[in-house]
Design a protein around this motif. Sequence first.
Motif: not given
Length: 129
Positions: A10-15, A105-107, A117-129
């Motif tokens: 993983g990573a320490l920071v996610w966006l 992190v996933q959103h 209904l709609a369900l959307m999911t995406a992996l967050a962007h890891p910072v520093g990897r």
Amino acid sequence: MSRPEPVGEGALVWLVPDGFIPERSTGGLESHEAVCVLNASRREARLSLTFYFEDREPVRGEGVVVPAERTRHLRTDRPEEVGGARVPRGVPYAVRVESDVPVVVQHSRMDTGQEALALMTALAHPVGR
């Protein structure tokens, strides 16, 4: 047989640049978003979340804990789950997740504003990897 400590998974920071809690809900499911965190390490993870907006100052949440070798789904419409941060419905936002141990992190967004209904999911962007 002992297994090695999962170091650096993983990573320490996610966006997450695209957040939006739908205002409407229909049927039995409430429209919402969640920041889903996987902590595969043997140490608990302490998180801070910062929510950014187009037209207002950031909102910060502190003191969120994900136990070792566990997952947590943090509903962004529930301040008690995101360290006290109040995220308004119907307003675009982005979120920065910072952890003291590497996490993943996933959103996800559940939009029940209409019957289909709609369900959307995406992996967050890891910072520093």
